[in-house]
Design a protein around this motif. Sequence first.
Motif, PDB file in Angstrom:
ATOM      1  N   VAL A  53    -103.419   8.465 105.694  1.00 57.63           N
ATOM      2  CA  VAL A  53    -103.883   8.465 107.087  1.00 57.63           C
ATOM      3  C   VAL A  53    -103.542   7.139 107.749  1.00 57.63           C
ATOM      4  O   VAL A  53    -103.010   7.097 108.868  1.00 57.63           O
ATOM      5  N   TYR A  54    -103.843   6.043 107.060  1.00 54.79           N
ATOM      6  CA  TYR A  54    -103.535   4.732 107.618  1.00 54.79           C
ATOM      7  C   TYR A  54    -102.031   4.550 107.802  1.00 54.79           C
ATOM      8  O   TYR A  54    -101.573   3.980 108.800  1.00 54.79           O
ATOM      9  N   GLY A  55    -101.243   5.055 106.852  1.00 51.54           N
ATOM     10  CA  GLY A  55     -99.791   4.960 106.972  1.00 51.54           C
ATOM     11  C   GLY A  55     -99.266   5.687 108.193  1.00 51.54           C
ATOM     12  O   GLY A  55     -98.356   5.211 108.869  1.00 51.54           O
ATOM     13  N   GLY A  56     -99.846   6.851 108.508  1.00 49.43           N
ATOM     14  CA  GLY A  56     -99.427   7.578 109.700  1.00 49.43           C
ATOM     15  C   GLY A  56     -99.890   6.920 110.978  1.00 49.43           C
ATOM     16  O   GLY A  56     -99.244   7.042 112.020  1.00 49.43           O
ATOM     17  N   TYR A  57    -101.012   6.178 110.900  1.00 51.56           N
ATOM     18  CA  TYR A  57    -101.558   5.525 112.092  1.00 51.56           C
ATOM     19  C   TYR A  57    -100.764   4.273 112.443  1.00 51.56           C
ATOM     20  O   TYR A  57    -100.345   4.084 113.576  1.00 51.56           O
ATOM     21  N   PHE A  58    -100.555   3.379 111.478  1.00 55.22           N
ATOM     22  CA  PHE A  58     -99.796   2.161 111.735  1.00 55.22           C
ATOM     23  C   PHE A  58     -98.958   1.790 110.525  1.00 55.22           C
ATOM     24  O   PHE A  58     -97.756   1.737 110.592  1.00 55.22           O
ATOM     25  N   GLY A  59     -99.589   1.546 109.382  1.00 52.43           N
ATOM     26  CA  GLY A  59     -98.830   1.437 108.145  1.00 52.43           C
ATOM     27  C   GLY A  59     -98.598   0.056 107.590  1.00 52.43           C
ATOM     28  O   GLY A  59     -98.175  -0.074 106.436  1.00 52.43           O
ATOM     29  N   ALA A  60     -98.825  -1.023 108.350  1.00 55.44           N
ATOM     30  CA  ALA A  60     -98.601  -2.363 107.811  1.00 55.44           C
ATOM     31  C   ALA A  60     -99.576  -2.613 106.671  1.00 55.44           C
ATOM     32  O   ALA A  60    -100.784  -2.642 106.860  1.00 55.44           O
ATOM     33  N   GLY A  61     -99.064  -2.751 105.457  1.00 51.93           N
ATOM     34  CA  GLY A  61     -99.913  -2.947 104.294  1.00 51.93           C
ATOM     35  C   GLY A  61    -100.249  -1.657 103.565  1.00 51.93           C
ATOM     36  O   GLY A  61    -100.937  -1.690 102.546  1.00 51.93           O
ATOM     37  N   ALA A  62     -99.759  -0.499 104.055  1.00 52.61           N
ATOM     38  CA  ALA A  62    -100.058   0.772 103.388  1.00 52.61           C
ATOM     39  C   ALA A  62     -99.490   0.808 101.972  1.00 52.61           C
ATOM     40  O   ALA A  62    -100.095   1.401 101.063  1.00 52.61           O
ATOM     41  N   GLY A  63     -98.344   0.174 101.769  1.00 56.30           N
ATOM     42  CA  GLY A  63     -97.766   0.132 100.430  1.00 56.30           C
ATOM     43  C   GLY A  63     -98.644  -0.639  99.464  1.00 56.30           C
ATOM     44  O   GLY A  63     -98.800  -0.253  98.299  1.00 56.30           O
ATOM     45  N   VAL A  64     -99.223  -1.754  99.936  1.00 59.29           N
ATOM     46  CA  VAL A  64    -100.138  -2.539  99.100  1.00 59.29           C
ATOM     47  C   VAL A  64    -101.336  -1.680  98.706  1.00 59.29           C
ATOM     48  O   VAL A  64    -101.785  -1.683  97.553  1.00 59.29           O
ATOM     49  N   MET A  65    -101.866  -0.929  99.663  1.00 60.90           N
ATOM     50  CA  MET A  65    -103.015  -0.060  99.385  1.00 60.90           C
ATOM     51  C   MET A  65    -102.661   0.987  98.337  1.00 60.90           C
ATOM     52  O   MET A  65    -103.451   1.261  97.430  1.00 60.90           O
ATOM     53  N   MET A  66    -101.482   1.591  98.455  1.00 62.71           N
ATOM     54  CA  MET A  66    -101.108   2.640  97.514  1.00 62.71           C
ATOM     55  C   MET A  66    -100.914   2.078  96.107  1.00 62.71           C
ATOM     56  O   MET A  66    -101.267   2.738  95.113  1.00 62.71           O
ATOM     57  N   VAL A  67    -100.377   0.874  95.999  1.00 63.74           N
ATOM     58  CA  VAL A  67    -100.249   0.244  94.680  1.00 63.74           C
ATOM     59  C   VAL A  67    -101.621   0.058  94.050  1.00 63.74           C
ATOM     60  O   VAL A  67    -101.822   0.314  92.848  1.00 63.74           O
ATOM     61  N   ALA A  68    -102.599  -0.377  94.845  1.00 62.48           N
ATOM     62  CA  ALA A  68    -103.958  -0.553  94.331  1.00 62.48           C
ATOM     63  C   ALA A  68    -104.555   0.776  93.895  1.00 62.48           C
ATOM     64  O   ALA A  68    -105.171   0.872  92.818  1.00 62.48           O
ATOM     65  N   VAL A  69    -104.403   1.804  94.718  1.00 61.66           N
ATOM     66  CA  VAL A  69    -104.986   3.113  94.414  1.00 61.66           C
ATOM     67  C   VAL A  69    -104.399   3.684  93.115  1.00 61.66           C
ATOM     68  O   VAL A  69    -105.130   4.120  92.214  1.00 61.66           O
ATOM     69  N   LEU A  70    -103.072   3.667  92.991  1.00 60.17           N
ATOM     70  CA  LEU A  70    -102.433   4.248  91.814  1.00 60.17           C
ATOM     71  C   LEU A  70    -102.586   3.354  90.587  1.00 60.17           C
ATOM     72  O   LEU A  70    -102.668   3.848  89.458  1.00 60.17           O
TER      73      LEU A  70
END
Length: 256
Positions: free
Chosen positions: A156-173
Amino acid sequence: MTPLEAILVVATGFGAGVLSSTVGVASLLSFPVLVALGLPPVVANVSNTLGLIPGGLGGVLGYRDEVREAGPIARAIVLVCALGAVAGAALLIGLPPGVFEAIVPWLILFTCLLVGVQPRVARWLRERHEARHGEGRAERRHMSPATTAFATVTGVYGGYFGAGAGVMMVAVLGLGTDLELRVVNGLKTLSLMVGNLVAGLIFVVVAEPRWDVVVTLAAGSLVGGYAGARIGRKLPDAVFRWAVVAAGVVAALLLF
């Protein structure tokens, strides 16, 4: 665009593609450049999303072995990030600008902390399980409901703006699975590509991108995405982990 501006956008696309496939903060480079060239923020965001789609495709091509190795998790990531991106794009179009300004930097800093401490947390969880059950813990090769939920929120955040979404996904996975970091990096790149693709298709219908900027940015990001994947596959785990943390901190500071 003038010829000089076109060269700048191509170079920016290349750099953003490399960042997308390595530490996952492509928009921190490309979005400010587009705004500096005179594009209104929403037009810049839409054009940036579309222009980075080829970079994601190049990155996924470079990580194709890692994505294939992830198996069912890769398919789950595609689904949840696609659904999340639809919701994120709707939020971008429907909400007043700046709604999430206060919380996003703190969220990115928190995910940086999670990426940094993930090996210790994972080790503690494993030792706790083995002490309780007296046997080795089976590797987590599927996404739990909690991991799926957090991955969807990241989409959702990636579709909204996305800056830092990759960092979030690394943490989640990293916390929710037992995949190697090189595989996590490939899935992170896949998630960013899916988010940009789905949100970009929506933006084509409801927004007005600058197509000259989109095409020029895309040319650079395609090459940069593939080159970044070749770099990311060779990074030692510790170097990759702290590079992600550093990129996330920079993202948060800029958003503050």
